[in-house]
Design a protein around this motif. Structure first.
Motif, PDB file in Angstrom:
ATOM      1  N   SER A  17     -51.986  52.163 107.662  1.00  0.00           N
ATOM      2  CA  SER A  17     -52.284  51.686 106.211  1.00  0.00           C
ATOM      3  C   SER A  17     -51.578  51.185 105.633  1.00  0.00           C
ATOM      4  O   SER A  17     -51.900  50.244 104.550  1.00  0.00           O
ATOM      5  CB  SER A  17     -52.178  53.103 105.410  1.00  0.00           C
ATOM      6  OG  SER A  17     -52.810  54.246 106.326  1.00  0.00           O
ATOM      7  N   GLU A  18     -50.716  50.238 106.614  1.00  0.00           N
ATOM      8  CA  GLU A  18     -49.993  49.111 105.085  1.00  0.00           C
ATOM      9  C   GLU A  18     -50.437  47.704 106.043  1.00  0.00           C
ATOM     10  O   GLU A  18     -49.674  47.192 105.708  1.00  0.00           O
ATOM     11  CB  GLU A  18     -48.753  49.430 105.408  1.00  0.00           C
ATOM     12  CG  GLU A  18     -47.957  50.615 104.752  1.00  0.00           C
ATOM     13  CD  GLU A  18     -46.230  50.972 105.459  1.00  0.00           C
ATOM     14  OE1 GLU A  18     -45.550  50.147 105.884  1.00  0.00           O
ATOM     15  OE2 GLU A  18     -46.557  52.647 103.975  1.00  0.00           O
ATOM     16  N   VAL A  19     -51.106  47.522 107.397  1.00  0.00           N
ATOM     17  CA  VAL A  19     -51.199  46.633 108.198  1.00  0.00           C
ATOM     18  C   VAL A  19     -52.312  45.569 106.387  1.00  0.00           C
ATOM     19  O   VAL A  19     -52.477  45.794 106.539  1.00  0.00           O
ATOM     20  CB  VAL A  19     -52.235  47.208 109.169  1.00  0.00           C
ATOM     21  CG1 VAL A  19     -52.590  45.522 109.525  1.00  0.00           C
ATOM     22  CG2 VAL A  19     -50.910  47.434 110.039  1.00  0.00           C
ATOM     23  N   LYS A  20     -51.983  44.390 106.650  1.00  0.00           N
ATOM     24  CA  LYS A  20     -52.567  43.259 106.013  1.00  0.00           C
ATOM     25  C   LYS A  20     -54.434  44.038 106.175  1.00  0.00           C
ATOM     26  O   LYS A  20     -54.671  43.659 107.532  1.00  0.00           O
ATOM     27  CB  LYS A  20     -52.165  41.425 106.621  1.00  0.00           C
ATOM     28  CG  LYS A  20     -52.626  41.327 105.695  1.00  0.00           C
ATOM     29  CD  LYS A  20     -52.734  39.752 105.532  1.00  0.00           C
ATOM     30  CE  LYS A  20     -52.685  38.532 104.904  1.00  0.00           C
ATOM     31  NZ  LYS A  20     -52.721  37.463 105.481  1.00  0.00           N
ATOM     32  N   ARG A  21     -54.388  43.482 105.174  1.00  0.00           N
ATOM     33  CA  ARG A  21     -56.080  43.918 105.269  1.00  0.00           C
ATOM     34  C   ARG A  21     -57.269  42.469 105.976  1.00  0.00           C
ATOM     35  O   ARG A  21     -56.963  41.222 105.900  1.00  0.00           O
ATOM     36  CB  ARG A  21     -56.961  43.991 104.099  1.00  0.00           C
ATOM     37  CG  ARG A  21     -56.179  45.577 103.607  1.00  0.00           C
ATOM     38  CD  ARG A  21     -56.377  46.734 104.465  1.00  0.00           C
ATOM     39  NE  ARG A  21     -55.997  47.687 103.549  1.00  0.00           N
ATOM     40  CZ  ARG A  21     -56.535  48.477 102.756  1.00  0.00           C
ATOM     41  NH1 ARG A  21     -57.952  47.732 102.423  1.00  0.00           N
ATOM     42  NH2 ARG A  21     -55.230  49.517 102.613  1.00  0.00           N
ATOM     43  N   VAL A  22     -57.860  42.231 106.730  1.00  0.00           N
ATOM     44  CA  VAL A  22     -58.700  41.003 107.275  1.00  0.00           C
ATOM     45  C   VAL A  22     -59.949  40.853 106.749  1.00  0.00           C
ATOM     46  O   VAL A  22     -60.298  41.301 105.946  1.00  0.00           O
ATOM     47  CB  VAL A  22     -59.154  42.039 109.017  1.00  0.00           C
ATOM     48  CG1 VAL A  22     -60.121  40.618 109.545  1.00  0.00           C
ATOM     49  CG2 VAL A  22     -58.329  42.120 110.456  1.00  0.00           C
ATOM     50  N   LYS A  23     -59.661  40.110 106.125  1.00  0.00           N
ATOM     51  CA  LYS A  23     -60.804  39.009 104.838  1.00  0.00           C
ATOM     52  C   LYS A  23     -62.538  38.861 106.357  1.00  0.00           C
ATOM     53  O   LYS A  23     -62.205  37.900 106.622  1.00  0.00           O
ATOM     54  CB  LYS A  23     -60.190  38.240 104.356  1.00  0.00           C
ATOM     55  CG  LYS A  23     -59.291  38.359 103.676  1.00  0.00           C
ATOM     56  CD  LYS A  23     -59.038  37.258 102.099  1.00  0.00           C
ATOM     57  CE  LYS A  23     -57.292  37.123 101.756  1.00  0.00           C
ATOM     58  NZ  LYS A  23     -57.093  36.964 100.554  1.00  0.00           N
ATOM     59  N   LEU A  24     -63.024  39.938 106.383  1.00  0.00           N
ATOM     60  CA  LEU A  24     -63.877  39.602 107.413  1.00  0.00           C
ATOM     61  C   LEU A  24     -64.916  38.541 107.289  1.00  0.00           C
ATOM     62  O   LEU A  24     -65.650  37.882 108.195  1.00  0.00           O
ATOM     63  CB  LEU A  24     -64.868  40.968 107.255  1.00  0.00           C
ATOM     64  CG  LEU A  24     -65.897  40.856 108.801  1.00  0.00           C
ATOM     65  CD1 LEU A  24     -65.595  41.021 110.323  1.00  0.00           C
ATOM     66  CD2 LEU A  24     -66.892  42.279 108.365  1.00  0.00           C
ATOM     67  N   ALA A  25     -65.504  38.002 106.190  1.00  0.00           N
ATOM     68  CA  ALA A  25     -66.443  36.844 105.730  1.00  0.00           C
ATOM     69  C   ALA A  25     -66.130  35.226 106.286  1.00  0.00           C
ATOM     70  O   ALA A  25     -65.929  34.775 107.029  1.00  0.00           O
ATOM     71  CB  ALA A  25     -66.578  36.259 104.187  1.00  0.00           C
ATOM     72  N   GLU A  26     -64.395  35.626 106.006  1.00  0.00           N
ATOM     73  CA  GLU A  26     -63.249  33.993 106.092  1.00  0.00           C
ATOM     74  C   GLU A  26     -63.480  34.545 108.245  1.00  0.00           C
ATOM     75  O   GLU A  26     -63.305  32.979 108.860  1.00  0.00           O
ATOM     76  CB  GLU A  26     -61.977  34.685 106.205  1.00  0.00           C
ATOM     77  CG  GLU A  26     -62.339  34.167 104.118  1.00  0.00           C
ATOM     78  CD  GLU A  26     -60.788  33.807 103.979  1.00  0.00           C
ATOM     79  OE1 GLU A  26     -59.864  34.205 104.880  1.00  0.00           O
ATOM     80  OE2 GLU A  26     -60.536  33.912 102.843  1.00  0.00           O
ATOM     81  N   ALA A  27     -63.685  35.362 108.904  1.00  0.00           N
ATOM     82  CA  ALA A  27     -62.968  36.058 109.808  1.00  0.00           C
ATOM     83  C   ALA A  27     -64.383  35.561 110.925  1.00  0.00           C
ATOM     84  O   ALA A  27     -63.718  34.722 112.309  1.00  0.00           O
ATOM     85  CB  ALA A  27     -62.160  36.930 110.291  1.00  0.00           C
TER      86      ALA A  27
END
Length: 526
Positions: A17-27
């Motif tokens: 729950s604390e892992v940094k979220r992935v910004k999918l559009a950028e990735a």
């Protein structure tokens, strides 16, 4: 021995729950996106691969998911299941649907018999019967071959077998293995049975009645409907019907049927496509060899599901990502989008498979859970869905994770080239475009034309839809749902939620009603 704990008590879930979220559009944009598509793919059985590049994961998230799988003991729990542990705690039963297609572990004994031998014996009995029907050893009263098989069942006795039949019907026509046309009667609505009976030649129809208990109200009502139609046609119903039931049901030794084939309490209806429930109708429709290929594909995928390495276990990985989306990212549903018309009823089957399994609010011990469990499942085949509900998926206020299924080649092979590309190429172009459009979006000053992107999806890619690949695809979703139930600590193998309505319906029919139930009964003229 594995221990069963609620998801929110696991330390690795808190870490996830604390892992940094992935910004999918950028990735998913540019070179990085291209590299993700190549990197984030896991081989499956029968030529499939599970590609999750367009999901909101990266190596950090994946490492957290691996740790969660280890603490939740997913591999150990599956091992206990296929070795015969009582996993269905609600009904105090073993869970043995994987055993219908292969032996993953130790011999499993229940009811005083080796269950693998029991399932193989039923498959052999069905094969022998189907072959006799096909070669004219079993005929109608006039000595003529049966040309149509009609399954009478509801829920898991209908949705799975119907979806599997439709998935292989055109393949069988192309490969000259369509032995008998199949029809299905499920709804207690008399219009359902009437429509099927009006569409078939009952004199040349063989009916398969499917009811584990032999007491299912809708199924027995439809059986009576069919028997009346046969009687009106001057036919002996007992010469036109077989039963698929349990050995202890009233149907098992009845003279009303040409034969009875058996299932047991260790296989839930929604998991029964590889048992006698699917075996009878599919063997009659396509031949026992085709059904055997279907089982072979499912068994191959089951073996992958037993792999303790998450990155070599597509079902476990799919399940973990789904739980991350449901319980960390907060997405309430999942759309299943097969880009194959043959899989037109596959999403409907998965609705039952997933929502009946994991639509639970108490854990395996009957205690309330404080986190969301199973998502809402819906879907339609592409490209039809694109012109239906994709508007909400692209620009709606809720983000809905997507599971695409696509094939490089069509089932039939017949195609036409128009404007420089074939129909199959157009189909595949659409699914590729949708994955990137959902993930990356498109900026526009006109807000009506702006796509935010960041909409996650995965795709299962195969060469073509065959009996073996269909079996593998089915097993993938069955085992994904199983692993998610393990993570949520729910019992995925009972379905008490369907019972209350049945009880109240019987009260209505017996005119034992009061309050709102009586008023609704009166409004419906019951």
């Amino acid at each position: 021995m594995a221990t069963w704990k609620n998801l929110d008590t696991l330390e690795t879930f808190k870490a996830l729950s604390e892992v940094k979220r992935v910004k999918l559009a950028e990735a998913m944009s540019g070179v990085e996106g291209a590299e993700r598509v190549k990197k984030y793919s896991v081989p499956m059985a029968e030529g499939f691969s599970y590609n999750f590049a367009a999901k909101q994961v990266d190596d950090e998230v994946l490492n957290a998911l691996k740790a969660l799988a280890e603490e939740a003991q997913l591999a150990e729990k599956f091992e206990e299941l296929y070795n015969g542990a009582v996993i269905n705690t609600g009904e105090n039963r073993l869970v043995l649907h994987q055993l219908t297609r292969g032996q993953l572990g130790n011999a499993v004994e229940a009811d005083g018999v080796d269950k693998r031998e029991f399932y193989v014996k039923q498959q052999a009995r069905i094969a022998e019967f189907a072959n006799k029907v096909h070669n004219g050893g079993i005929t109608n009263a006039a000595g003529e071959k049966f040309t149509t098989v009609v399954q009478i069942g509801i829920g898991g006795s209908d949705l799975g077998p119907r979806a599997m039949y439709l998935a292989l019907e055109n393949w069988a026509k192309k490969n000259n293995t369509l032995k008998m046309k199949a029809q299905f009667i499920s709804n207690v609505d008399p219009d359902d049975a009437a429509a099927v009976l009006n569409a078939v030649d009952v004199a040349h129809a063989l009916f398969v009645l499917v009811s584990k208990s032999g007491t299912t109200l809708e199924t027995l009502t439809n059986e009576s409907f069919v028997k009346e139609a046969l009687k009106k046609a001057g036919l002996d119903a007992s010469k036109h019907m077989i039963a698929v039931t349990s050995e202890t049901s009233p149907l098992a030794k009845s003279d009303d049927y040409l034969a009875a084939f058996f299932m047991d309490d260790y296989i839930g209806g929604r998991f029964s496509s590889t048992s006698a429930v699917g075996g009878a109708v599919l063997s009659l429709a396509f031949g026992p060899d085709v059904f055997a290929q279907f089982l072979e594909g499912a068994a191959a995928e089951d073996k992958l599901s037993a792999n303790k390495n998450v990155m070599e276990n597509p079902e476990m990985l799919d399940a973990l990502i789904g739980v991350y989306e449901r319980n960390v990212l907060g997405y309430p549903g999942t759309a299943v989008l097969p880009y194959s018309q043959a899989l037109s009823r596959f999403p409907a089957h998965l609705q039952q498979l997933d929502m009946e399994s994991n639509g639970k609010s108490v854990n395996r011990f009957g205690e309330p859970v404080d986190y969301p469990t199973g998502p809402v499942i819906f879907g339609e085949p592409g490209t039809n869905g694109q012109h239906s509900f994709y508007q909400l998926l692209h620009q709606g206020t809720d983000i809905v994770p997507l599971q695409f299924v696509g094939f490089r080649n069509s089932q039939i092979g017949t195609d036409i080239e128009i404007q420089g590309s074939t129909s199959q190429q157009k189909l595949c172009a659409n699914v590729a475009a949708q994955i990137v459009a959902f993930a990356c979006g498109k900026s526009d000053d006109n807000r009506n034309k702006n796509f935010e992107g960041g909409r996650p999806s995965s795709i299962i890619i195969g060469d073509s839809l065959t009996p073996k690949s269909l079996g593998a695809l089915l097993a993938h979703f069955e085992n994904k749902i199983m692993f998610q139930g393990f993570l949520w600590n729910v019992n995925s193998f009972d379905q008490e939620g369907v019972q209350l309505g049945k009880v109240l319906a019987k009260r209505v029919l017996a005119h034992e009603t009061d309050g709102a139930l009586k008023v609704y009964s009166d409004l419906l003229n019951i």
